[in-house]
Motif scaffolding. Structure first.
Motif, short mmCIF file in Angstrom:
data_model
loop_
_atom_site.label_atom_id
_atom_site.label_comp_id
_atom_site.label_asym_id
_atom_site.label_seq_id
_atom_site.Cartn_x
_atom_site.Cartn_y
_atom_site.Cartn_z
N THR A 95 0.84 -1.18 0.07
CA THR A 95 -0.06 0.00 0.08
C THR A 95 1.04 1.15 0.06
O THR A 95 1.69 1.38 0.74
N VAL A 96 0.72 2.05 -1.14
CA VAL A 96 1.64 2.95 -1.15
C VAL A 96 1.19 4.35 -0.54
O VAL A 96 0.10 4.78 -0.46
N HIS A 97 2.11 5.02 0.04
CA HIS A 97 2.10 6.38 0.92
C HIS A 97 1.98 7.51 -0.19
O HIS A 97 3.12 7.86 -0.82
N ALA A 98 1.02 8.11 -0.58
CA ALA A 98 0.92 9.31 -1.52
C ALA A 98 1.80 10.48 -1.07
O ALA A 98 1.86 10.77 0.21
N PRO A 99 2.17 11.31 -2.10
CA PRO A 99 3.01 12.42 -1.61
C PRO A 99 1.88 13.29 -0.67
O PRO A 99 2.60 14.33 0.00
N ASP A 100 0.68 13.65 -0.92
CA ASP A 100 -0.12 14.39 -0.28
C ASP A 100 -0.40 13.52 1.23
O ASP A 100 -1.19 14.23 2.00
N ASP A 101 0.35 12.66 1.66
CA ASP A 101 0.25 11.92 3.01
C ASP A 101 -1.10 10.93 2.99
O ASP A 101 -1.24 10.58 4.04
N THR A 179 4.29 -3.30 3.47
CA THR A 179 4.00 -4.54 2.66
C THR A 179 3.91 -5.75 3.71
O THR A 179 4.20 -5.32 4.89
N GLN A 180 3.67 -6.91 3.49
CA GLN A 180 3.71 -7.97 4.37
C GLN A 180 4.41 -9.17 3.88
O GLN A 180 4.54 -9.23 2.54
#
Length: 263
Positions: A95-101, A179-180
């Motif tokens: 799951t990606v952490h986007a630039p806008d948090d 990730t896991q």
């Protein structure tokens, strides 16, 4: 399909005589050569061209057409190559952490964990990672990877969730994605690919993204700007209908039409 290993390694300029063992040195060489050769890009999504993860189609796109792709394409092809070379690995979701948090769609990123003396993230399909494998460690035994583009680490928390992080200043780290260890087969990603390929909320539908590490840093391109980043400097150039083909050929080796830049 069984990959044409000789042709694939010739295209990536892999030194197969020196790096031919199932070990970390060989893995790092393969990662570096792949990432320095194959750009992360979503031109097909932007152009409305269907994405295929069939290995024949990926080989043709990347090796014969000199194109790149995004996580589903690049990591699928690289995983197949590593398996042919004898590596033991798992395909995992992130799951990606986007630039806008904010956080992206849960589990929609495809990544790779390779099992050697320890477990390593070996992800060639993400926009900002070092050009070598990242060991997965506990917070009390952190191994930091120093790359031209910064410092990176992969640490687990009390729930065994892996946080792949980049240092943002001397005291703080930012999670790029989590990730896991749970292995995922391709059917798990079908719905996620469909979302990232077609849904108006997908960043890949919304924006052109082309990026590639270089020996001096990184070069990235959007619909509006080409950005060249080094350790000490960042330069931007305006992208236009008249210059975009020259820019993508020069910086990424891509010869393609981008519909959004043709109007």
């Amino acid at each position: 399909m069984t990959l044409d290993i000789q042709q694939f390694e010739h295209f990536l300029k892999i030194d197969a005589k020196t790096f031919n063992q199932v070990d970390l040195n060989s893995l790092n060489h393969y990662i570096k050569r792949f990432m320095y050769t194959v750009p992360f890009e979503n031109i097909n999504v932007q152009n409305g061209v269907p994405i295929s993860v069939n290995v024949d189609n990926l080989f043709n796109k990347i090796v014969h057409q000199h194109r790149g792709g995004f996580c589903y394409e690049m990591n699928t092809l690289f995983q197949n190559y590593l398996k042919e070379k004898g590596f033991h690995l798992d395909c995992v979701s992130g799951t990606v952490h986007a630039p806008d948090d904010s956080w992206s769609r849960d589990g929609s990123h495809m990544s790779t964990i390779v099992h050697l003396d320890k477990d390593y993230i070996a992800d060639v399909g993400f926009g900002d990672l070092p050009t070598e494998a990242i060991p997965i460690t506990r917070p009390d035994d952190v191994h930091i990877i120093h790359d031209t583009n910064g410092y990176y680490r992969a640490i687990t928390d009390e729930d065994d969730t892996i946080h792949l992080q980049k240092q943002i200043d001397r005291e703080h780290w930012r999670t790029s994605y989590k990730t896991q260890f749970t292995p995922r087969n391709w059917p798990y990603f079908i719905e996620h690919l469909h979302y990232n390929e077609h849904d108006p909320r997908s960043i890949f539908v919304q924006n052109l993204i082309i990026t590639m590490p270089k020996h001096y840093g990184r070069v990235s391109m959007s619909n509006e700007h080409l950005t060249v980043t080094t350790r000490h400097d960042k330069q931007k150039e305006r992208v236009t209908h008249d210059n975009y083909k020259k820019l993508i050929k020069k910086h990424f080796g891509i010869d393609a039409t981008i519909k959004a830049l043709e109007s």
